[in-house]
Motif scaffolding. Structure first.
Motif, PDB file in Angstrom:
ATOM      1  N   LEU A   1       0.824  -1.220  -0.066  1.00  0.00           N
ATOM      2  CA  LEU A   1      -0.219   0.051  -0.056  1.00  0.00           C
ATOM      3  C   LEU A   1       0.822   1.348   0.009  1.00  0.00           C
ATOM      4  N   ALA A   2       2.157   1.176   0.726  1.00  0.00           N
ATOM      5  CA  ALA A   2       3.013   2.252   0.734  1.00  0.00           C
ATOM      6  C   ALA A   2       3.716   2.512  -0.716  1.00  0.00           C
ATOM      7  N   VAL A   3       3.621   1.563  -1.438  1.00  0.00           N
ATOM      8  CA  VAL A   3       4.402   1.657  -2.779  1.00  0.00           C
ATOM      9  C   VAL A   3       3.061   2.196  -3.837  1.00  0.00           C
ATOM     10  N   ASP A   4       1.786   1.895  -3.700  1.00  0.00           N
ATOM     11  CA  ASP A   4       0.890   2.158  -4.497  1.00  0.00           C
ATOM     12  C   ASP A   4       0.496   3.557  -4.001  1.00  0.00           C
ATOM     13  N   THR A   5       0.779   3.939  -2.863  1.00  0.00           N
ATOM     14  CA  THR A   5       0.545   5.443  -2.714  1.00  0.00           C
ATOM     15  C   THR A   5       1.490   6.341  -3.345  1.00  0.00           C
ATOM     16  N   VAL A   6       2.731   5.963  -3.676  1.00  0.00           N
ATOM     17  CA  VAL A   6       3.545   6.707  -4.307  1.00  0.00           C
ATOM     18  C   VAL A   6       2.962   6.974  -5.705  1.00  0.00           C
ATOM     19  N   ALA A   7       2.718   5.688  -6.339  1.00  0.00           N
ATOM     20  CA  ALA A   7       2.250   5.724  -7.813  1.00  0.00           C
ATOM     21  C   ALA A   7       1.045   6.669  -7.669  1.00  0.00           C
ATOM     22  N   SER A   8       0.091   6.468  -6.927  1.00  0.00           N
ATOM     23  CA  SER A   8      -1.097   7.381  -6.950  1.00  0.00           C
ATOM     24  C   SER A   8      -0.665   8.877  -6.927  1.00  0.00           C
ATOM     25  N   LEU A   9       0.294   9.215  -6.145  1.00  0.00           N
ATOM     26  CA  LEU A   9       0.499  10.705  -5.910  1.00  0.00           C
ATOM     27  C   LEU A   9       1.285  11.124  -7.120  1.00  0.00           C
ATOM     28  N   ARG A  10       2.255  10.275  -7.714  1.00  0.00           N
ATOM     29  CA  ARG A  10       2.850  10.817  -9.234  1.00  0.00           C
ATOM     30  C   ARG A  10       1.886  10.789 -10.218  1.00  0.00           C
TER      31      ARG A  10
ATOM     32  N   VAL B   1       8.361  10.544  -3.460  1.00  0.00           N
ATOM     33  CA  VAL B   1       9.410   9.522  -3.404  1.00  0.00           C
ATOM     34  C   VAL B   1       9.401   8.770  -1.888  1.00  0.00           C
ATOM     35  N   LEU B   2       9.650   7.666  -2.137  1.00  0.00           N
ATOM     36  CA  LEU B   2       9.477   6.758  -1.063  1.00  0.00           C
ATOM     37  C   LEU B   2      10.654   6.214  -0.511  1.00  0.00           C
ATOM     38  N   VAL B   3      11.040   6.121   0.695  1.00  0.00           N
ATOM     39  CA  VAL B   3      12.065   5.134   1.568  1.00  0.00           C
ATOM     40  C   VAL B   3      11.576   4.191   2.391  1.00  0.00           C
ATOM     41  N   MET B   4      11.698   2.830   2.028  1.00  0.00           N
ATOM     42  CA  MET B   4      11.319   1.872   2.768  1.00  0.00           C
ATOM     43  C   MET B   4      12.500   1.182   3.584  1.00  0.00           C
TER      44      MET B   4
ATOM     45  N   ARG C   1       6.915  -4.552  -7.772  1.00  0.00           N
ATOM     46  CA  ARG C   1       5.700  -3.635  -7.829  1.00  0.00           C
ATOM     47  C   ARG C   1       6.380  -2.224  -7.968  1.00  0.00           C
ATOM     48  N   ALA C   2       7.564  -1.974  -7.438  1.00  0.00           N
ATOM     49  CA  ALA C   2       8.119  -0.812  -7.708  1.00  0.00           C
ATOM     50  C   ALA C   2       9.104  -0.579  -8.582  1.00  0.00           C
ATOM     51  N   ALA C   3       8.997  -1.294  -9.605  1.00  0.00           N
ATOM     52  CA  ALA C   3      10.153  -1.309 -10.376  1.00  0.00           C
ATOM     53  C   ALA C   3      10.258   0.140 -11.178  1.00  0.00           C
ATOM     54  N   ARG C   4       9.083   0.829 -11.653  1.00  0.00           N
ATOM     55  CA  ARG C   4       9.402   2.069 -12.359  1.00  0.00           C
ATOM     56  C   ARG C   4       8.821   3.308 -11.423  1.00  0.00           C
TER      57      ARG C   4
ATOM     58  N   PRO D   1       9.868   5.889  -8.190  1.00  0.00           N
ATOM     59  CA  PRO D   1      11.262   6.305  -7.172  1.00  0.00           C
ATOM     60  C   PRO D   1      11.073   5.927  -5.702  1.00  0.00           C
ATOM     61  N   VAL D   2      11.253   4.460  -5.481  1.00  0.00           N
ATOM     62  CA  VAL D   2      11.230   3.730  -4.288  1.00  0.00           C
ATOM     63  C   VAL D   2      12.664   3.167  -4.054  1.00  0.00           C
ATOM     64  N   ARG D   3      13.045   3.689  -2.757  1.00  0.00           N
ATOM     65  CA  ARG D   3      14.305   3.226  -2.726  1.00  0.00           C
ATOM     66  C   ARG D   3      14.175   2.216  -1.160  1.00  0.00           C
ATOM     67  N   PHE D   4      14.998   0.996  -1.358  1.00  0.00           N
ATOM     68  CA  PHE D   4      14.716  -0.042  -0.626  1.00  0.00           C
ATOM     69  C   PHE D   4      15.822   0.259   0.419  1.00  0.00           C
ATOM     70  N   ALA D   5      16.048   0.677   1.666  1.00  0.00           N
ATOM     71  CA  ALA D   5      17.064   0.918   2.395  1.00  0.00           C
ATOM     72  C   ALA D   5      17.439  -0.342   3.422  1.00  0.00           C
ATOM     73  N   GLY D   6      16.638  -1.391   3.390  1.00  0.00           N
ATOM     74  CA  GLY D   6      16.993  -2.466   4.391  1.00  0.00           C
ATOM     75  C   GLY D   6      16.759  -2.367   5.608  1.00  0.00           C
ATOM     76  N   HIS D   7      17.018  -3.110   6.530  1.00  0.00           N
ATOM     77  CA  HIS D   7      17.004  -2.813   7.887  1.00  0.00           C
ATOM     78  C   HIS D   7      18.186  -2.120   8.478  1.00  0.00           C
ATOM     79  N   ILE D   8      17.568  -1.045   9.265  1.00  0.00           N
ATOM     80  CA  ILE D   8      18.719  -0.082   9.673  1.00  0.00           C
ATOM     81  C   ILE D   8      18.710  -0.480  11.131  1.00  0.00           C
ATOM     82  N   SER D   9      20.003  -1.078  11.689  1.00  0.00           N
ATOM     83  CA  SER D   9      20.093  -1.420  13.196  1.00  0.00           C
ATOM     84  C   SER D   9      20.356  -0.127  13.773  1.00  0.00           C
ATOM     85  N   ASP D  10      21.052   0.628  13.418  1.00  0.00           N
ATOM     86  CA  ASP D  10      21.437   2.004  14.204  1.00  0.00           C
ATOM     87  C   ASP D  10      20.084   2.934  14.443  1.00  0.00           C
TER      88      ASP D  10
END
Length: 409
Positions: free
Chosen positions: A215-224, A231-234, A247-250, A252-261
């Motif tokens: 739903l977060a990815v689809d929200t970016v698509a709807s806004l654009r 843009v979205l950072v996951m 799903r986010a191939a086209r 502006p979604v960045r996958f930051a992965g797990h951030i332990s800090d």
């Protein structure tokens, strides 16, 4: 007083549960009690940390769960519990560890189950038929097995309240208001993900079906599609990552992965314009609260418990991309100082000292001065626990379990 806490499904990706366990343990210690946490992991370890003693028991990962482990060896766990001689037990798993309530009752130990999720909601996510009837039957047995059931919101308590459970209490969790603060905003962090004219959104949670990250990815698509340069950072990882990448191939979604800090998480949240929490079965939503503490408003799923947590610090929307994108736009129409100030003000109603006091009250454990060490039992139990011979070898390997005790220090 010795409070032994048992938790399953604890991994590097379980940010909210891991944070709650850590903060409650530190609070118990500061109140003059002895906190002991028992969790599953890859190998045996027994460490003293800031949140008290953390014991990791070797457990195999559950298939297709993204690395989750459970304390499956009942005989081994009974042996450990008997050696610890707890005054209270606190259980953060209402499924595989429900039997520990009966263990405690047989030994005259007060027990508490913390409900971190809506069982009926999860059964709905999994597509189970007759989910309410099944949840009611299971919840009634859970309430009968433990002296106290703790829920963190009215939403989470509803499935117990409809059963007229007499031993139910509500205790909200908290947020670290010093670590998560508007001052953590970092221009360099923001510029890493978005241009000055772009709207930076962040999703900070596990990438699993229950959280509805799509739903977060689809929200970016709807806004654009509406000409909003979003843009979205996951920030997070999990079993849905590959599917989300497709799903986010086209987009502006960045996958930051797990951030332990945790400081890095605070910087990311504080540097975003809006945080998204699309999960429909969230029973508290620590990530959303941490975002608000950073001055970042949130859009949450109206089906979850989050509307009662975020208050004026965000907007609750229906679980569709159109509704979420509309809520984001409405938030951004508010003056920046107003929307960020409202988010911080709402978060300030929640603090870990208040949450710890509530949990201790539920335990019927009166806080004792931390300056009176004579009231605290030694960390080493009177009847030492030794792992079974087949498990002693891993205990001699270097370091604590990476998926267990070391992450709680």
């Amino acid at each position: 007083m010795r409070i032994v806490r048992l938790a399953n499904f604890v991994t590097v990706h379980t940010g909210g549960l891991r944070t709650a366990l850590r903060q409650l343990g530190r609070g118990y210690q500061a109140a003059g009690h002895e906190a002991v946490l028992v969790i599953p992991g890859r190998r045996f370890s027994d460490k003293m940390t800031k949140q008290g003693r953390v014991i990791t028991l070797p457990s195999a990962p559950l298939p297709r769960t993204g690395g989750y482990r459970v304390l499956a060896g009942r005989r081994e766990l009974v042996k450990l519990l008997d050696s610890l001689e707890p005054d209270r037990i606190e259980v953060s798993d209402r499924t595989t560890l429900r039997w520990t309530g009966n263990w405690a009752r047989q030994r005259g130990v007060r027990s508490m189950m913390v409900s971190h999720e809506s069982l009926a909601g999860l059964l709905g996510v999994w597509g189970m038929p007759k989910r309410d009837a099944l949840a009611d039957r299971f919840n009634r047995r859970t309430a009968e097995a433990f002296d106290t059931i703790v829920c963190t919101t009215s939403f989470a308590a509803a499935e117990f309240r409809r059963l007229d459970v007499p031993n139910l209490v509500e205790v909200p969790l908290g947020v670290d208001l010093k670590l998560f603060h508007p001052s953590k905003m970092d221009v360099a962090v923001r510029s890493r993900y978005a241009r000055p004219d772009e709207l930076l959104m962040v999703y900070c949670s596990r990438l699993s079906a229950a959280k509805r990250p799509e739903l977060a990815v689809d929200t970016v698509a709807s806004l654009r599609n509406g000409k909003v340069p979003a843009v979205l950072v996951m920030a997070g990882d999990g079993t849905r990552r590959t599917a989300l990448a497709y799903r986010a191939a086209r987009l502006p979604v960045r996958f930051a992965g797990h951030i332990s800090d945790r400081s890095a998480v605070a910087a990311l949240l504080a540097s975003a314009d809006v945080a998204l929490s699309p999960g429909p079965v969230e029973t508290f939503g620590l990530a959303a609260l941490e975002a608000m503490a950073c001055g970042t408003p949130v859009v949450v799923n109206e089906q979850s418990a989050l509307p009662e947590v975020v208050g004026g610090g965000g907007i609750a929307a229906a679980g569709t991309a159109e509704a979420f994108s509309d809520a984001v736009s409405r938030l951004m129409e508010r003056p920046r100082v107003e929307r960020r100030g409202a988010a911080r003000e709402q978060a300030e109603q929640y603090g870990w000292p208040k949450a710890v006091a509530g949990f201790l009250q539920a335990h019927e454990a009166v806080p004792e001065p931390a300056t009176a060490p004579a009231l605290i039992r030694p960390a080493v139990p009177s009847r030492p626990y030794l792992p079974s011979p087949r498990r002693t070898a891993p205990a001699r390997e270097a370091g604590a379990d990476e998926a267990g005790a070391a992450r709680y220090a």
